[in-house]
Design an enzyme around this catalytic site. Structure first.
Site, PDB file in Angstrom:
ATOM      1  N   ASP A 129      74.690 -22.968  32.611  1.00 42.48           N
ATOM      2  CA  ASP A 129      75.784 -22.039  33.203  1.00 42.48           C
ATOM      3  C   ASP A 129      77.014 -21.192  32.251  1.00 42.48           C
ATOM      4  O   ASP A 129      75.602 -21.000  31.521  1.00 42.48           O
ATOM      5  CB  ASP A 129      77.317 -23.212  33.286  1.00 42.48           C
ATOM      6  N   MET A 169      89.249 -25.561  24.954  1.00 41.10           N
ATOM      7  CA  MET A 169      89.872 -24.724  26.342  1.00 41.10           C
ATOM      8  C   MET A 169      92.026 -25.119  26.370  1.00 41.10           C
ATOM      9  O   MET A 169      91.860 -25.551  26.956  1.00 41.10           O
ATOM     10  CB  MET A 169      89.787 -26.425  27.428  1.00 41.10           C
ATOM     11  N   LYS A 174      80.501 -19.425  36.789  1.00 41.03           N
ATOM     12  CA  LYS A 174      81.766 -18.903  37.325  1.00 41.03           C
ATOM     13  C   LYS A 174      81.752 -17.579  37.500  1.00 41.03           C
ATOM     14  O   LYS A 174      82.917 -16.965  37.477  1.00 41.03           O
ATOM     15  CB  LYS A 174      82.949 -19.571  37.899  1.00 41.03           C
TER      16      LYS A 174
HETATM   17  N1  SAH Z   1      80.120 -28.755  25.111  1.00 43.29           N
HETATM   18  C1  SAH Z   1      80.924 -27.068  24.441  1.00 43.29           C
HETATM   19  C2  SAH Z   1      82.303 -27.587  25.638  1.00 43.29           C
HETATM   20  C3  SAH Z   1      82.646 -26.716  26.644  1.00 43.29           C
HETATM   21  S1  SAH Z   1      84.454 -26.350  27.296  1.00 43.29           S
HETATM   22  C4  SAH Z   1      80.276 -27.739  23.218  1.00 43.29           C
HETATM   23  O1  SAH Z   1      80.573 -28.421  22.948  1.00 43.29           O
HETATM   24  O2  SAH Z   1      80.909 -26.588  22.551  1.00 43.29           O
HETATM   25  C5  SAH Z   1      84.269 -25.224  26.752  1.00 43.29           C
HETATM   26  C6  SAH Z   1      85.039 -24.977  25.432  1.00 43.29           C
HETATM   27  O3  SAH Z   1      84.029 -25.031  24.434  1.00 43.29           O
HETATM   28  C7  SAH Z   1      85.888 -23.368  25.492  1.00 43.29           C
HETATM   29  O4  SAH Z   1      86.964 -23.700  26.506  1.00 43.29           O
HETATM   30  C8  SAH Z   1      86.492 -23.461  24.244  1.00 43.29           C
HETATM   31  O5  SAH Z   1      87.798 -24.025  23.445  1.00 43.29           O
HETATM   32  C9  SAH Z   1      84.911 -23.842  23.445  1.00 43.29           C
HETATM   33  N2  SAH Z   1      83.885 -23.191  22.939  1.00 43.29           N
HETATM   34  C10 SAH Z   1      82.724 -23.046  24.062  1.00 43.29           C
HETATM   35  N3  SAH Z   1      82.256 -21.816  23.507  1.00 43.29           N
HETATM   36  C11 SAH Z   1      82.701 -20.972  22.637  1.00 43.29           C
HETATM   37  C12 SAH Z   1      82.780 -19.952  21.328  1.00 43.29           C
HETATM   38  N4  SAH Z   1      81.655 -19.213  21.422  1.00 43.29           N
HETATM   39  N5  SAH Z   1      83.892 -19.360  21.017  1.00 43.29           N
HETATM   40  C13 SAH Z   1      85.277 -20.209  20.974  1.00 43.29           C
HETATM   41  N6  SAH Z   1      84.945 -21.042  22.423  1.00 43.29           N
HETATM   42  C14 SAH Z   1      84.293 -21.635  22.481  1.00 43.29           C
END
Ligand code: SAH
Length: 542
Positions: A69, A206, A91
């Site tokens: 994704d 998020m 998406k």
């Molecule tokens: N499983 C993922 C989180 C998914 S939820 C993890 O462990 O990181 C998606 C959220 O993760 C985003 O809204 C943001 O808050 C954070 N996130 C994921 N990738 C990011 C990135 N490159 N930079 C900043 N925040 C990130």
């Protein structure tokens, strides 16, 4: 039940066996009913491609299908062997997101068809990754599963600003919370209760959209307005951005800065801007550079760019396949006794030639009577990997330079010259050497084909043009034009700076109407990277 070995198509970034087949191997369970695939749920890490675990990368490189994704570093996908099925279920680029049910069904279908599936998720699948839902579905469908954790965004965020998430002197707990208020199915986060807890830190995923409400709730719960807060967006990319403030002003600062998601919100005493003094400044910081080289050749250029601070965007526009030139091989075999010169003008030629010797009943000893001429550092290192050293490397890294050096080196009349090549490009080398009286044997060992980019990648690159587009050969230029269409290629080339490895590639770009901003004076990857660095330095001064 027994194990069967999976076959792979040759040529990818992993080493080759002498037969020209990839050395990758994977063993799958064979059951009485036939082969059933497994699903590996793997954390890709956030932003940069280097944050996946070794085990995750190994499984990914050896899977049959990947379901991925948003927020997955492209490099992890574009570096996959060509025979891996790619299913994008995100998406981005205004596309409609695929429902979780459909993703679940897709994984089960692929596994039932006997494929080993990697479900690749951003960050760590165990943190806000809908892992629970996917596990329940897969288990109910009787699919074998393995979960490989990843680096979660909070860890990468804290690392990038050099702040510890816990500290035995000051912070004994860390809370990970979602700020996704729209997710009405989930239980609400007790912000006011969290606000009352002391001596720990809070990380919000998020949390950008509802930051005002979240900080207001924390304040009304009693968290001090002066509590430090940091928001780090797009971690690991060239567009990474950090905003520092306090509980009572961070939401306003973030809104004023127009910060884009994805972003992590960190709230707690350590999250102040301390790192400026220790920060490593790199010459290509903040720059995005498109790398159009074939996937089997782009690793080095990507690494050099990354080491200098840039975010490489490896989007190959061409790929290379072995060619079957039995006439050429017959002619070469008949020249083995006499020897002569072997001429390599590129890495792909050297690799494909050497890895296919065995298939044609020869081995490295068959080259004993040949001298070797080569251009390009990639060609040289490919030869070295097979234990061979070039006897002649012209000062000028062009085919004309090679011809001149060869003509200079000896009288070539009657001498066998084996011109190892691909299907594209002109016949300058063979023509000129034949004119000098050499017996030229043309051996076509590989074919260049044009890549197809997944639609969402194409849309994203056109919507957000990189700072630089690098071309290392005429065919990479042609590939981009084929993939995006001439109009979009011209638009991209205007909005980015086109940087090419040498004059021939520059001429091809101009023929297509793509403005060329930078031409490397040394026709090597190092030269190209140096050209980008100089351009950045000039930009900073100017
Ligand atoms: N499983 C993922 C989180 C998914 S939820 C993890 O462990 O990181 C998606 C959220 O993760 C985003 O809204 C943001 O808050 C954070 N996130 C994921 N990738 C990011 C990135 N490159 N930079 C900043 N925040 C990130």
């Amino acid at each position: 039940m027994h194990y069967i070995k999976k076959e792979f198509s040759p040529f990818n970034s992993t080493p080759q066996t002498a037969e020209g087949r990839s050395d990758r191997s994977n063993f799958c369970l064979q059951t009485a009913e036939g082969r059933r695939g497994r699903v590996y749920i793997i954390g890709a890490g956030p932003g940069a491609s280097g944050l996946i675990t070794c085990r995750g990368k190994e499984l990914l490189q050896n899977c049959d299908a990947v379901v991925y994704d948003d927020l997955i570093p492209w490099e992890l996908i574009t570096s996959l062997p060509r025979d891996v099925q790619r299913h994008y279920v995100g998406k981005r680029g205004g596309r409609i997101s695929i429902k979780q049910d459909e993703i679940n069904r897709l994984m089960v279908e692929l596994a039932a068809a006997g494929l080993n599936v990697v479900r690749l998720k951003g960050g760590d699948p165990l943190v806000f990754g809908r892992l629970g839902e996917e596990l329940d579905y897969l288990r109910a469908a009787g699919v074998e599963i393995e979960v490989i954790p990843g680096v979660t965004a909070v860890a990468a965020a804290a690392a990038s600003i050099e702040c510890s998430l816990t500290d035995r002197r000051t912070a004994s707990w860390l809370t990970l919370a979602t700020g996704h208020s729209a997710d009405s199915d989930s239980p609400p986060v007790p912000w006011r209760d969290i606000a009352r807890m002391e001596d720990g830190n809070l990380a919000v995923y998020m949390g950008l959209a509802a930051l005002e409400e979240i900080t207001a709730d924390l304040l009304s719960g009693g968290m001090p307005p002066s509590m430090p807060a940091a928001v780090i967006s797009r971690i690991g990319s060239a567009g990474q951005c950090e905003i520092y403030g306090h509980l009572d002003d961070i939401a306003l600062k973030v809104r004023q800065a127009g910060l884009e998601s994805p972003a992590i919100v960190l709230i707690g005493r350590p999250f102040t801007s301390l790192r400026d003094a220790s920060r490593l400044v790199k010459p290509l910081d903040g720059k995005r550079a498109l790398v159009t080289r074939p996937a089997c050749q782009n690793e080095r250029l990507c690494r050099m760019l990354r080491d200098l601070g840039a975010e490489p965007l490896p989007l190959p526009t061409i790929y290379i396949e072995p060619a079957d030139d039995s006439t050429g091989w017959d002619c070469f075999q008949s020249a083995v006794e006499t020897g002569g010169w072997l001429v390599f003008t590129g890495q792909a030629g050297a690799e494909h030639f050497l890895s296919r010797l065995l298939a044609y009943g020869m081995d490295i000893r068959s080259l004993g009577k040949f001298s070797i001429a080569a251009i390009g550092s990639g060609t040289e290192s490919a030869l070295r990997r097979f234990g061979l050293k070039a006897d002649l490397i012209p000062d000028k890294f062009t085919r004309q330079g090679l011809v001149e050096a060869l003509l200079h080196s000896a009288d070539l009349s009657g001498v066998n010259i084996v011109r190892v090549r691909g299907n594209l490009g002109d016949d300058l080398v063979e023509r000129e050497l034949a004119r000098a009286g050499a017996k030229v044997i043309v051996l076509t060992v590989y074919r260049t084909e044009f890549e197809v980019w997944d639609a969402h990648i194409k849309d994203e690159i056109i919507a957000h043009p990189p700072d630089y587009i690098t071309f290392t050969s005429s065919s990479t230029v042609e590939g981009l034009v084929k993939i995006t269409g001439i109009e979009d290629a011209r638009r991209l080339a205007k909005e980015s700076k086109v940087a090419v490895i040498g004059p021939i590639t520059a001429a091809t770009a101009r023929e297509f109407g793509l403005p060329v901003a930078l031409i490397s004076s040394h026709h090597t990857e190092e030269g190209l990277v140096e050209t980008l660095v100089k351009d950045c330095e000039a930009g900073k001064i100017g």
